[in-house]
Design a protein around this motif. Structure first.
Motif, PDB file in Angstrom:
ATOM      1  N   GLN A 154      82.152  77.174  84.730  1.00 46.67           N
ATOM      2  CA  GLN A 154      83.373  77.609  84.054  1.00 46.67           C
ATOM      3  C   GLN A 154      83.388  79.129  83.956  1.00 46.67           C
ATOM      4  O   GLN A 154      82.403  79.755  83.578  1.00 46.67           O
ATOM      5  CB  GLN A 154      83.449  77.001  82.657  1.00 46.67           C
ATOM      6  N   ILE A 155      84.535  79.725  84.306  1.00 45.18           N
ATOM      7  CA  ILE A 155      84.743  81.158  84.182  1.00 45.18           C
ATOM      8  C   ILE A 155      85.811  81.356  83.104  1.00 45.18           C
ATOM      9  O   ILE A 155      86.931  80.867  83.246  1.00 45.18           O
ATOM     10  CB  ILE A 155      85.223  81.783  85.520  1.00 45.18           C
ATOM     11  N   GLY A 156      85.489  82.034  82.042  1.00 44.25           N
ATOM     12  CA  GLY A 156      86.439  82.243  80.958  1.00 44.25           C
ATOM     13  C   GLY A 156      86.681  80.977  80.158  1.00 44.25           C
ATOM     14  O   GLY A 156      85.889  80.034  80.199  1.00 44.25           O
ATOM     15  N   ASN A 157      87.792  80.951  79.447  1.00 43.65           N
ATOM     16  CA  ASN A 157      88.173  79.789  78.649  1.00 43.65           C
ATOM     17  C   ASN A 157      89.312  79.062  79.347  1.00 43.65           C
ATOM     18  O   ASN A 157      90.459  79.490  79.257  1.00 43.65           O
ATOM     19  CB  ASN A 157      88.625  80.211  77.249  1.00 43.65           C
ATOM     20  N   ALA A 158      88.988  78.006  80.036  1.00 45.39           N
ATOM     21  CA  ALA A 158      90.009  77.261  80.775  1.00 45.39           C
ATOM     22  C   ALA A 158      90.932  76.544  79.793  1.00 45.39           C
ATOM     23  O   ALA A 158      90.474  75.962  78.814  1.00 45.39           O
ATOM     24  CB  ALA A 158      89.363  76.259  81.719  1.00 45.39           C
ATOM     25  N   GLY A 191      91.792  87.466  88.598  1.00 43.74           N
ATOM     26  CA  GLY A 191      92.054  86.273  87.818  1.00 43.74           C
ATOM     27  C   GLY A 191      93.213  85.477  88.388  1.00 43.74           C
ATOM     28  O   GLY A 191      93.944  85.948  89.264  1.00 43.74           O
ATOM     29  N   GLN A 230      93.533  81.949  81.207  1.00 43.13           N
ATOM     30  CA  GLN A 230      92.344  82.378  80.467  1.00 43.13           C
ATOM     31  C   GLN A 230      91.050  82.052  81.187  1.00 43.13           C
ATOM     32  O   GLN A 230      90.023  82.643  80.899  1.00 43.13           O
ATOM     33  CB  GLN A 230      92.344  81.740  79.080  1.00 43.13           C
ATOM     34  N   GLY A 231      91.095  81.109  82.096  1.00 42.65           N
ATOM     35  CA  GLY A 231      89.871  80.754  82.800  1.00 42.65           C
ATOM     36  C   GLY A 231      90.112  79.741  83.892  1.00 42.65           C
ATOM     37  O   GLY A 231      91.239  79.260  84.083  1.00 42.65           O
ATOM     38  N   TYR A 232      89.064  79.430  84.616  1.00 40.80           N
ATOM     39  CA  TYR A 232      89.117  78.475  85.717  1.00 40.80           C
ATOM     40  C   TYR A 232      87.705  77.958  85.981  1.00 40.80           C
ATOM     41  O   TYR A 232      86.747  78.386  85.325  1.00 40.80           O
ATOM     42  CB  TYR A 232      89.721  79.126  86.972  1.00 40.80           C
TER      43      TYR A 232
END
Length: 197
Positions: free
Chosen positions: A29-33, A160, A173-175
């Motif tokens: 997870q990158i960031g907040n999905a 992003g 926010q993420g992915y």
């Protein structure tokens, strides 16, 4: 690999066709999905997207390929491949008939089973200075809530995913990055290198 499982027993009980997705096992997870829209991108595709073009002042762009799945009120966008625009015109981001012909030719040759799920662009300038232009390109060529854009701003070293929401093109926010053998993508990149692109 994403496995789709049709649960006949549950479907018969509820009176509707429910499909369950087995998600990739090896993900990061990158960031907040976000909860409702989840973007999954295969690692080799992400590696190639992050790679800078041959000239540091050059623009690099193309389309993202994969599938969109829906389950339990959520949208899952899986990016499994990409096709780069080979003939960049005047270092600008242009999607005209000739550009689309080249894109569809590569899709047919290397990624026939995949659909266009969005696009990507890597620019040597601040993306914030051209967000109106990026938004116009997105709406003109990739309209719809299930299409995404991966932006790489090399001037600010930021990147992003963006998606069109009610108020415009908004950064997600993420992915998730997932890992699997991606022979189609490897074959495509080998072809690009062979043709010195």
């Amino acid at each position: 690999m994403i496995e789709i499982v049709y649960d006949k027993t549950t479907a018969e009980k509820n009176g509707k066709n429910e499909i369950h997705y087995k998600m990739p096992k090896n993900i990061r997870q990158i960031g907040n999905a976000p909860d409702k829209k989840k973007i999954y991108i295969e690692d080799y595709v992400m590696t190639y997207l992050k790679k800078s073009p041959s000239g540091e002042d050059n623009v690099k762009y193309g389309v993202l390929l994969g599938d969109v799945k829906r389950a339990k009120g959520n949208v899952y966008i899986f990016v499994k491949g990409m096709v780069e625009v080979r003939d960049v015109i005047e270092n600008s981001i242009i999607f005209n008939d000739d550009i689309w012909s080249g894109i569809y030719k590569d899709i047919k040759q290397f990624f026939e089973q995949l659909n266009i799920v969005g696009w990507y662009v890597s620019v040597p300038y601040r993306v914030s200075e051209d967000m109106n232009g990026i938004k116009k390109i997105h709406l003109d060529n990739f309209a719809g809530n299930d299409k995404v854009c991966f932006l790489k701003d090399r001037a600010e070293n930021e990147e992003g995913f963006y998606s069109y929401e009610q108020s415009g093109l908004e950064r997600q926010q993420g992915y998730y990055i997932y890992y699997e053998k991606n022979e189609k993508m490897k074959k495509y990149v080998k072809n690009l290198k062979h043709n010195n692109i």
